[in-house]
Write an enzyme that holds these catalytic residues in place. Structure first.
Site, PDB file in Angstrom:
ATOM      1  CG  ASP A 222       2.072   4.160  -4.415  1.00 47.12           C
ATOM      2  OD1 ASP A 222       1.476   5.242  -4.350  1.00 47.12           O
ATOM      3  OD2 ASP A 222       1.741   3.229  -5.180  1.00 47.12           O
ATOM      4  CG  LEU A 223       7.905   7.288   1.107  1.00 48.21           C
ATOM      5  CD1 LEU A 223       9.150   7.590   0.272  1.00 48.21           C
ATOM      6  CD2 LEU A 223       7.638   8.408   2.105  1.00 48.21           C
ATOM      7  CG  ASP A 224       9.768   4.003   2.334  1.00 50.93           C
ATOM      8  OD1 ASP A 224      10.659   4.138   1.480  1.00 50.93           O
ATOM      9  OD2 ASP A 224       9.760   4.607   3.425  1.00 50.93           O
ATOM     10  CD  GLU A 225       2.528   2.023   0.308  1.00 49.09           C
ATOM     11  OE1 GLU A 225       1.804   1.679  -0.648  1.00 49.09           O
ATOM     12  OE2 GLU A 225       2.116   2.684   1.269  1.00 49.09           O
TER      13      GLU A 225
END
Length: 280
Positions: A222-225
């Site tokens: 989950d990108l940047d999460e």
């Protein structure tokens, strides 16, 4: 006597602290510092113990294994002075890379950097000036799978503990994030709202933001999460130009990323679910 750091995470139950203390006593050691946290939401327990002992690391690990199995622990035992082996990845912006290499050379970070990997050649001279091997892995949609496979080979070959994305401007695949779960740290700008795409500082300036900042976190699918390790912000005003915001943002990014790497090198980060517990 050697100083060791024991870290552990497990289901919370009675007797854990007693068992750990008993282990230190049994191996003729002495506790120097200890921190612990019981998370009521997940019913999990984590602990970091700095202790001195005369025994060798393999013997201590074998001795502690029985306790770890009894309590279902995810644990690690490290010599305090043993440097963390870090592979740094970078693209064209090299401010975070420069800062990490400077802090390493000055002894501010207890890390070794056996290799720097980049999808561009811009940082080659900088890396070479520090006497560190540089591997150029250009990435395109067609070459991404083979380049990620090569990266995994390098991680294994150099016995890498941690991969640091020091402004590496490529999205890692889900398979790579899974293969290196909990071993990859990323740094990115963090505004409210979160500006995506090109020139985020210019977008922030046009919207009149009052705070800019940066976040270091574990890289996940989950990108940047991913779970957050370190963050910082600075107050800004309408009078500051986009270029001034970029400069200030770079300063925050270097500070936040080096802080996250320091936490890792000192084994202060405990992962419980999707959040971290940092023992300062």
């Amino acid at each position: 006597m050697t100083d060791y750091i024991l870290t552990l995470t497990c289901p919370d139950k009675a007797g854990i602290v007693h068992a750990v203390s008993g282990f230190v006593v049994e191996c003729g050691g002495n506790i120097i510092d200890s921190a612990q946290y019981g998370d009521p939401e997940t019913d999990s327990f984590c602990m970091r113990v700095l202790f001195s002992a005369a025994g060798a690391l393999p013997e201590l690990k074998e001795q502690f294994t029985r306790i770890a199995e009894r309590y279902g622990m995810n644990w690690g035992l490290h010599a305090k002075d043993e440097p963390l082996r870090v592979l740094i990845m970078v693209s064209k912006f090299d401010h975070c890379l420069r800062d990490l290499l400077y802090r390493k050379d000055k002894g501010d970070l207890n890390i070794e950097v056996p290799l720097v990997v980049s999808n561009h050649r811009d940082a080659y001279q900088l890396v070479a000036s520090h006497g560190i091997p540089f591997e150029h892995l250009p990435v395109s949609p067609e070459t991404k799978p083979q380049q990620e496979a090569r990266l995994l080979e390098l991680v294994k070959q150099h016995n890498i503990d941690l991969v640091v994305l020091a402004r590496y401007m490529q999205i890692l695949s889900s398979d790579l994030c899974e293969a290196l779960s909990g071993r990859v740290i990323n740094i990115h700008h963090s505004f409210l709202p979160g500006f995506k795409g090109a020139k985020p500082y210019h977008q922030a300036h046009s919207r009149g933001v009052k705070l800019i900042g940066a976040t270091a976190h574990y890289a996940t699918a989950d990108l940047d999460e991913g779970p957050i390790i370190e963050q910082d912000v600075a107050r800004v005003t309408h009078a500051q130009s986009p270029e001034e915001l970029v400069s200030l943002g770079r300063e925050i990014e270097t500070r936040v990323l080096s802080g996250a790497v320091r936490y890792q090198a000192e084994h202060r980060v405990n992962l419980i679910g999707h959040k971290t517990v940092i023992f300062n």
